[in-house]
Design a protein around this motif. Structure first.
Motif, short mmCIF file in Angstrom:
data_model
loop_
_atom_site.label_atom_id
_atom_site.label_comp_id
_atom_site.label_asym_id
_atom_site.label_seq_id
_atom_site.Cartn_x
_atom_site.Cartn_y
_atom_site.Cartn_z
N TRP A 178 1.59 -18.46 -35.12
CA TRP A 178 1.39 -17.12 -35.63
C TRP A 178 -0.11 -16.44 -35.76
O TRP A 178 -0.72 -16.00 -35.61
CB TRP A 178 2.27 -16.78 -36.90
CG TRP A 178 2.58 -15.49 -37.11
CD1 TRP A 178 1.87 -14.72 -38.29
CD2 TRP A 178 3.17 -14.40 -36.22
NE1 TRP A 178 2.61 -13.23 -38.17
CE2 TRP A 178 3.25 -13.11 -37.04
CE3 TRP A 178 4.06 -14.44 -35.07
CZ2 TRP A 178 3.93 -12.14 -36.70
CZ3 TRP A 178 4.77 -13.50 -34.59
CH2 TRP A 178 4.59 -12.28 -35.38
N THR A 182 -2.66 -14.44 -33.80
CA THR A 182 -3.42 -13.38 -34.40
C THR A 182 -4.92 -13.59 -34.13
O THR A 182 -5.58 -12.44 -33.63
CB THR A 182 -3.46 -13.48 -36.00
OG1 THR A 182 -1.85 -13.48 -36.51
CG2 THR A 182 -4.19 -12.54 -36.63
N SER A 201 -0.56 -8.97 -38.18
CA SER A 201 0.77 -9.12 -37.76
C SER A 201 1.08 -8.87 -36.24
O SER A 201 1.00 -7.70 -35.89
CB SER A 201 1.83 -8.27 -38.59
OG SER A 201 3.11 -8.88 -38.36
#
Length: 423
Positions: A178, A182, A201
């Protein structure tokens, strides 16, 4: 025209003998350098650039430069929007193009641009339980389950059609996690000249500080059309999503594409991506083709008309763009700004221009899906090709002919002398 000294000596013995050989201008002769002729075969002459004020899109309000006979820009309630030519990148009109607003799931366009090239569509992946952790409450889901094995193409259908945040989480984990995803998306945005976007996000879920703009979303949409895989996914209306030993149908939530919920389909629509959150409101990036022209339109947060107003406002802007094409001067460009040195090596001036992004490499076997390739492929310049050709094997051929002529002249001269001596 060149006559060698040897030929002149031979000619002195007999007025009937004279070798005169033309030397092409593209070859340097022994008597001094001769300028090369530059061939432009295969290199189309680029159109003359029209002056565009790069600061204009940063101004508030509607920006348009209509020529006589151009239609009026439609009145829409969106806080920000852009209408651009997907082929040239020219912005035909815009309103608050660089206003930073929450993008909702339209940010998945940037996610796809970043992650799509890393895994082929037929590659399979078994989902781990940890890959589905951290999905925001109320997220749209396609139904990815831990322990199930999916093809990468199935996961991308889940991203584009169902706007599934669960599919995004799995693909993000397959591409470094994640946080890494990003950072990768942020770097990708900057490489495309999208300076308004801040990624927090990757799935577009509301997060403090996460913003984009109508300008940046149009950049992402236009760039995506250059990748056949992206174009295929974003223009798919319906697909089957696997669920172990069976599958179920999923439909694209872009109503302009499917004609669902009473929204009329838009003729020639190529996709691209819609989104909604309570903070962002409704957002949409659309592209459509009519004849030989393709337009991209981004719309952010309409203030009137309910949840489907974003589709109708995009429709009116697309209609206007097709009608106004050729009857407005561009007010900006979606192409990233790069400094280019002047073509003349002796020139020190540096010109700043907007250039088309390089064409993305599609996975093997990906279908074109009707989306036009916007950016031209990079190739060897005409100057480089001409230099290569002039220094190759063919460049020495005229000089070889001159040498042969000189040798023949000397041989003839010697023969005449021996014949005269014997007589």
């Amino acid at each position: 025209m060149i006559v060698t000294s040897a030929v002149r000596q031979a000619a002195a013995g007999s007025a009937a003998l004279l070798f005169v050989l033309p030397v092409p201008a593209a070859v340097a002769s022994p008597l001094g350098p001769v300028p090369r002729a530059v061939s432009s075969v295969g290199e189309p002459t680029p159109p003359a650039r029209r002056h565009v004020d790069p600061a204009r899109l940063g101004r508030k309000g509607t920006q348009v430069q209509r020529l006589p006979g151009a239609p009026e820009v439609p009145s829409v309630s969106a806080l920000s929007w852009v209408v651009a030519d997907a082929s040239t990148g020219e912005v035909l009109a815009a309103r608050n193009a660089h206003r930073k607003l929450p993008p909702a799931s339209t940010l998945k366009t940037l996610f796809a641009l970043t992650a799509l090239p890393h895994h082929g569509p037929a590659e399979q992946h078994t989902v781990a339980d940890a890959e589905l952790e951290g999905i925001g409450a109320g997220s749209s889901l396609v139904g990815v389950k831990e322990g199930y094995t999916y093809k990468v193409s199935d996961l991308w259908n889940g991203v584009f059609l169902s706007s599934g945040n669960d599919a995004v989480h799995v693909l993000a984990e397959m591409n470094g996690g994640w946080e890494s995803m990003t950072r990768q998306m942020q770097e990708k945005a900057r490489s495309l000249g999208a300076e308004d976007t801040h990624v927090v996000s990757p799935d577009g879920y509301d997060a403090p500080g996460q913003v984009s703009s109508a300008y940046d979303l149009a950049v992402f949409g236009r760039t995506g059309l250059q990748d056949p895989a992206f174009a295929r996914y974003c223009s798919t209306s319906y697909a089957d999503f696997p669920a172990g030993s069976w599958s179920y149908g999923i439909a694209n939530t872009n109503r302009l594409l499917t004609g669902a919920d009473g929204v009329e389909r838009y003729p020639g629509l190529l996709g691209i991506k819609n989104g909604y959150t309570s903070n962002a409101g409704n957002t949409l990036v659309s592209a459509a083709r009519r004849g030989d022209r393709t337009l991209v339109v981004s719309v952010m947060n309409p203030q009137e008309g309910g949840g489907f107003a974003v589709y109708e406002e995009a429709r009116s802007l697309l209609d206007w763009g097709f009608e106004a094409a050729g009857r407005v001067e561009p007010v900006g460009s979606l192409a990233p700004v790069r400094a280019k040195a002047a073509a003349d090596p002796g020139t020190r001036t540096v010109s700043v221009t907007r250039e088309k992004p390089a064409k993305a490499t599609a996975p093997a076997g990906a279908a074109r899906a009707g989306a036009e390739a916007v950016a031209p492929s990079a190739g060897t310049s005409a100057v480089a090709r001409a230099e290569a050709e002039s220094t190759g094997p063919s460049a020495g051929l005229p000089l070889a002919l001159v040498g042969s002529a000189c040798a023949a002249a000397f041989a003839l001269w010697g023969w005449r002398r021996r014949t005269a001596h014997r007589a």
